[in-house]
Design a protein around this motif. Sequence first.
Motif, PDB file in Angstrom:
ATOM      1  N   GLN A  84       2.814   9.167   4.554  1.00 56.42           N
ATOM      2  CA  GLN A  84       2.922   8.177   3.493  1.00 56.42           C
ATOM      3  C   GLN A  84       2.502   6.850   4.090  1.00 56.42           C
ATOM      4  O   GLN A  84       3.004   6.442   5.141  1.00 56.42           O
ATOM      5  N   THR A  95       2.107   2.898  -2.291  1.00 54.58           N
ATOM      6  CA  THR A  95       2.426   3.841  -1.231  1.00 54.58           C
ATOM      7  C   THR A  95       1.698   5.117  -1.608  1.00 54.58           C
ATOM      8  O   THR A  95       1.875   5.643  -2.711  1.00 54.58           O
ATOM      9  N   GLY A  97      -0.018   9.038  -0.302  1.00 55.37           N
ATOM     10  CA  GLY A  97       0.017  10.137   0.655  1.00 55.37           C
ATOM     11  C   GLY A  97      -1.381  10.355   1.200  1.00 55.37           C
ATOM     12  O   GLY A  97      -2.357  10.379   0.447  1.00 55.37           O
ATOM     13  N   THR A 124       2.204  12.537  -5.216  1.00 56.92           N
ATOM     14  CA  THR A 124       1.811  13.905  -4.844  1.00 56.92           C
ATOM     15  C   THR A 124       0.684  14.487  -5.700  1.00 56.92           C
ATOM     16  O   THR A 124       0.318  15.638  -5.517  1.00 56.92           O
TER      17      THR A 124
END
Length: 146
Positions: A84, A95, A97, A124
Amino acid sequence: MKKDAMISIKGIQRIDGEQEVVELFTCGRFYRRNNSYWLSYQESETTGFEGHRTTLHIEPNRVTMQRSGPTSSQLIVEGGCRHQCFYDTGYGALTVGINGREIHSTLTDEGGELDFSYAMDINTALASEHRVVIKVQVSGQNAGPQ
């Protein structure tokens, strides 16, 4: 010792089946410390981040990209891992991934090539896929501190 270098960066981004390619040629600094290489350069108006400095810390299976200036961001690309990371677009911070795919490097003290790929997700959900190819050619003169 830091060395002046010519840097060629090719970024390939895929979003929803559409591909965009961006190429940048710039000058920067390149050096090795222990088992890592460091590469830094000033961003320009072309990249949309004029007034920023981007620094890459290149380890055997990990690349950390740090952008500093009016906004700051850090992306960590590590083969086979998800990190992250904080990414400031200039319009707002996210933020995200970062799923590291592959990292290939032929870098030596005289330059070479770094090729890495990653997928970026938000909450995600896949947002985009990226491949970055960086070629570094060290010039004959050594650079002072920066």
